[in-house]
Write a protein that holds these residues in place. Structure first.
Motif, PDB file in Angstrom:
ATOM      1  N   GLU A 249       0.823  -1.203   0.000  1.00  0.00           N
ATOM      2  CA  GLU A 249       0.000   0.000   0.000  1.00  0.00           C
ATOM      3  C   GLU A 249       0.861   1.257   0.000  1.00  0.00           C
ATOM      4  O   GLU A 249       0.489   2.278  -0.570  1.00  0.00           O
ATOM      5  CB  GLU A 249      -0.936   0.023   1.212  1.00  0.00           C
TER       6      GLU A 249
ATOM      7  N   SER B 253      -7.823   0.466   4.437  1.00  0.00           N
ATOM      8  CA  SER B 253      -7.908   0.232   2.997  1.00  0.00           C
ATOM      9  C   SER B 253      -9.034  -0.756   2.726  1.00  0.00           C
ATOM     10  O   SER B 253      -9.210  -1.720   3.476  1.00  0.00           O
ATOM     11  CB  SER B 253      -6.589  -0.313   2.447  1.00  0.00           C
TER      12      SER B 253
ATOM     13  N   SER C  28     -10.607  -2.872  -0.706  1.00  0.00           N
ATOM     14  CA  SER C  28     -10.466  -3.168  -2.124  1.00  0.00           C
ATOM     15  C   SER C  28     -11.655  -3.982  -2.603  1.00  0.00           C
ATOM     16  O   SER C  28     -12.309  -4.684  -1.823  1.00  0.00           O
ATOM     17  CB  SER C  28      -9.169  -3.935  -2.395  1.00  0.00           C
TER      18      SER C  28
ATOM     19  N   GLU D  68     -12.781  -6.544  -6.018  1.00  0.00           N
ATOM     20  CA  GLU D  68     -12.399  -7.236  -7.239  1.00  0.00           C
ATOM     21  C   GLU D  68     -13.618  -7.945  -7.817  1.00  0.00           C
ATOM     22  O   GLU D  68     -14.419  -8.530  -7.065  1.00  0.00           O
ATOM     23  CB  GLU D  68     -11.295  -8.262  -6.966  1.00  0.00           C
TER      24      GLU D  68
ATOM     25  N   THR E 265      -7.116   2.275  -8.957  1.00  0.00           N
ATOM     26  CA  THR E 265      -7.697   1.234  -9.799  1.00  0.00           C
ATOM     27  C   THR E 265      -6.617   0.645 -10.706  1.00  0.00           C
ATOM     28  O   THR E 265      -5.878   1.381 -11.353  1.00  0.00           O
ATOM     29  CB  THR E 265      -8.850   1.789 -10.665  1.00  0.00           C
TER      30      THR E 265
ATOM     31  N   GLU F   5      -9.199  -4.357 -10.291  1.00  0.00           N
ATOM     32  CA  GLU F   5      -9.257  -4.122  -8.841  1.00  0.00           C
ATOM     33  C   GLU F   5      -9.348  -2.643  -8.599  1.00  0.00           C
ATOM     34  O   GLU F   5      -8.709  -1.835  -9.296  1.00  0.00           O
ATOM     35  CB  GLU F   5      -8.017  -4.676  -8.149  1.00  0.00           C
ATOM     36  N   THR F   6     -10.164  -2.240  -7.646  1.00  0.00           N
ATOM     37  CA  THR F   6     -10.205  -0.846  -7.233  1.00  0.00           C
ATOM     38  C   THR F   6     -10.184  -0.806  -5.713  1.00  0.00           C
ATOM     39  O   THR F   6     -10.648  -1.747  -5.051  1.00  0.00           O
ATOM     40  CB  THR F   6     -11.447  -0.126  -7.793  1.00  0.00           C
ATOM     41  N   ALA F   7      -9.609   0.249  -5.156  1.00  0.00           N
ATOM     42  CA  ALA F   7      -9.442   0.315  -3.701  1.00  0.00           C
ATOM     43  C   ALA F   7      -9.454   1.756  -3.234  1.00  0.00           C
ATOM     44  O   ALA F   7      -9.101   2.675  -3.979  1.00  0.00           O
ATOM     45  CB  ALA F   7      -8.140  -0.357  -3.275  1.00  0.00           C
TER      46      ALA F   7
END
Length: 250
Positions: free
Chosen positions: A97, A149, A151, A153, A221, A230-232
């Protein structure tokens, strides 16, 4: 009021701010009472109260029920390094991260399936309601929560594969790029947007329980040939961190 002249409450707040920043009012010391501010600065109760509200909104002081208002401790800001994606040996989501080899800490994670909200569906180029894997992280440094965080998917991509759960299986914690490569999805791009907003109640509680805290949100992303995989959202306290980017010049 003449042009350029500050309201009285801002002048009082500014002087108290200087005393806090300069160390005259040390961390954990009590802020002068409303009566003392009124007497020292020759202002009304309303002005004294508004000045204290300004300092609270800026995060310089905090109220303690039945005790008064106290100067908050402000440690030197941490630098959250962002330098593009690099494969990191070993399972260490904290370093992934931060993109910083010096980053150390512990973390907890929890994964569960859910339906994509309109925002997440937009970010992952899905239809609202499609199934996604949501993984929430709490990162700690020196025993204190330093970062949150979350995420998401698309399960249409990772479902029923060895990498369906980011923190379980043969590639647990290896990061998006390595995990996706294991299912023949080649990540070639990522986009990050950095913004600030008031922390949600549950975020502030997890980050130390200070109400009204402003947080920085790094919305990230990953893409593979234009497809979002994946986006977070990485969430950090704005008053204790600085986001630092190292980007190559081509």
């Amino acid at each position: 009021m003449p042009f350029g002249e500050q309201p009285a409450y801002l002048r009082v707040a500014g002087d108290l701010r200087k005393k806090i920043v300069g160390g005259e009012l040390a961390p954990h010391s009590r802020l002068p009472s409303q009566a003392r501010i009124r007497q020292e600065y020759g202002v009304s109760d309303t002005v004294a109260l508004e000045a204290r509200k300004v300092l609270m909104a800026e995060g310089l002081v905090e109220g303690r029920s039945g005790s008064g208002t106290y100067v908050r401790e402000h440690p030197a800001p941490r630098k959250i390094a962002r330098s593009g994606y690099r494969t990191i040996a070993g399972s260490n989501p904290f370093r992934q991260e931060q993109s910083d080899e010096r980053a150390k800490g512990s973390w907890e994670s929890r994964s569960e399936q859910e339906e994509a909200s309109p925002e997440i569906a937009s970010r992952l180029q899905l239809t609202v309601g499609e199934r996604v894997m949501r993984t929430s992280y709490v990162f700690r440094s020196a025993g204190e929560v330093a970062m949150l965080s979350t995420s998401w998917e698309p399960l249409a991509l990772t479902g029923r594969t060895p990498v369906m759960l980011p923190e379980e299986g043969p590639l647990a914690g290896r990061g998006v790029v390595e995990r996706m490569a294991a299912i023949d999805v080649i990540v070639d791009n990522l986009v990050e947007e950095v913004g600030a907003r008031p922390g949600l109640a549950e975020e502030n509680l997890a980050l130390g329980g200070v109400p009204g805290r402003t947080v920085l949100v790094v919305a990230r992303t990953f893409y593979a040939s234009g497809r979002a995989v994946e986006t977070a959202d990485v969430i950090i306290p704005a008053d204790r961190n600085r986001v630092m980017y190292h980007l190559p010049v081509k």
